[in-house]
Enzyme design. Sequence first.
Site, PDB file in Angstrom:
ATOM      1  N   HIS A 153       0.840  -4.889   7.532  1.00  0.00           N
ATOM      2  CA  HIS A 153       0.514  -3.470   7.712  1.00  0.00           C
ATOM      3  C   HIS A 153      -0.231  -3.209   9.017  1.00  0.00           C
ATOM      4  CE1 HIS A 153      -3.435  -4.524   5.748  1.00  0.00           C
ATOM      5  NE2 HIS A 153      -3.894  -3.587   6.570  1.00  0.00           N
ATOM      6  N   ASP A 183       2.612  -8.865   2.694  1.00  0.00           N
ATOM      7  CA  ASP A 183       1.745  -8.243   3.701  1.00  0.00           C
ATOM      8  C   ASP A 183       1.277  -9.256   4.738  1.00  0.00           C
ATOM      9  OD1 ASP A 183       0.498  -6.128   4.959  1.00  0.00           O
ATOM     10  OD2 ASP A 183      -1.365  -6.358   3.832  1.00  0.00           O
ATOM     11  N   SER A 259      -8.545  -6.231   8.596  1.00  0.00           N
ATOM     12  CA  SER A 259      -7.251  -6.708   8.113  1.00  0.00           C
ATOM     13  C   SER A 259      -6.674  -7.767   9.030  1.00  0.00           C
ATOM     14  CB  SER A 259      -6.248  -5.551   8.035  1.00  0.00           C
ATOM     15  OG  SER A 259      -6.342  -4.897   6.808  1.00  0.00           O
TER      16      SER A 259
END
Length: 399
Positions: A153, A183, A259
């Site tokens: 993402h 992901d 992230s």
Amino acid sequence: MKKYPYTDSTEIIKYEPKVKKHHNFKKFMPCILSALLASVITAGAVGVGGYYYLKPLAAQSVAYKSDGSTVSGGASTLAAASGKAELSVTEIAKKVGPSCVGVINKTKVQPQKYYDPFSGRYFYYQQSDELVEQGSGSGIVISSDGYIVTNQHVISEASEINVILNTGDEYKATLVGADEKSDLAVLKIDASGLPAAALGDSTQVEVGELAVAIGNPLGQELAGSVTQGCISAVNRKMTVDGRTYNLLQTDAAINPGNSGGALVNKYGEVIGINSIKMSQTGVEGIGFAIAISEAKPIIDDLMNDGYVSGRTLIGITATESRNGLTVYSVSPGSGAEEAGIKKDDLIVKADGQVINTVDALNEIKDKKSPGDYITLTIIRNGGLTDVKVKLQEEKPENK
């Protein structure tokens, strides 16, 4: 796969020429507690309605003594047997910090226009090929020759991806492979002699152990931030936007921008890839990382093949109900189409087992290999029938 926008509970950064603004972040679970993918993002979409799969945990690690015998057990036991030394947070930061990088997602800006009421015409004042930063996150160097792992993402919908090392050097990155379902994504930069992080064994992680998160919360301005806490829980099952994950929970602060960054144990080994945080007023210290032992085989596939091999595909999207799964669409050329599955068919069993959730169907399907058959029991026009569907290998469109 058709893509749908994120839930619209987010204030989106609007980029204007040479002006950068700060932003809030997109929520992924419209529940009491909202799960946020912890990158700094302002645009993009994720796939929904498909079937999701994560590879199983790696086998338990074995440590070898000097006499050749083996020792198994918790992380501390294994570390002692293999001669690992516990590190302070300062030592962990010095060891792993150079392996943590910034990942910048750039996209082409659509031409901006305004209406001139005097001439009755629209005028454009921004070039369509201009690249602007639409989001940023973190990454981990996993090989000295420039391979970097991050979250999918973080780089979703990017026209260009840049990587910034902890030295400040910036490189344009090539996307080697990305996987929406786990992901995860692997990037490659043209560099050598990079400090690669040591990957640990998350199957040996125990609740209460030290956990250190390293990444770039809120973007490059706070690059290389280090937070510490503990492992709050292991094997947390979470479903975010249709994707099911097996995660490590930590109270080390994880914020948007973290992230793709590293969650590190007390031996300076990466045990997780920071990905998700829980966000609600009054809720603190609940962050999640993809367990590295689950990520490793996926990373290997992405590096070697550009996609995750061996996944099975029925070729449908479906919606859940108490009575079963209602087929929403059938992919052309898929095993489902060849078997005669049609839109609005109600699937009530798979290989004789009653199902009413996508996860239940996946649990049966994912035990099989491409070329195997799955028997779906369907209701159509009031009639009950069994249909054998040959499973195909799921591949990206360009493979």
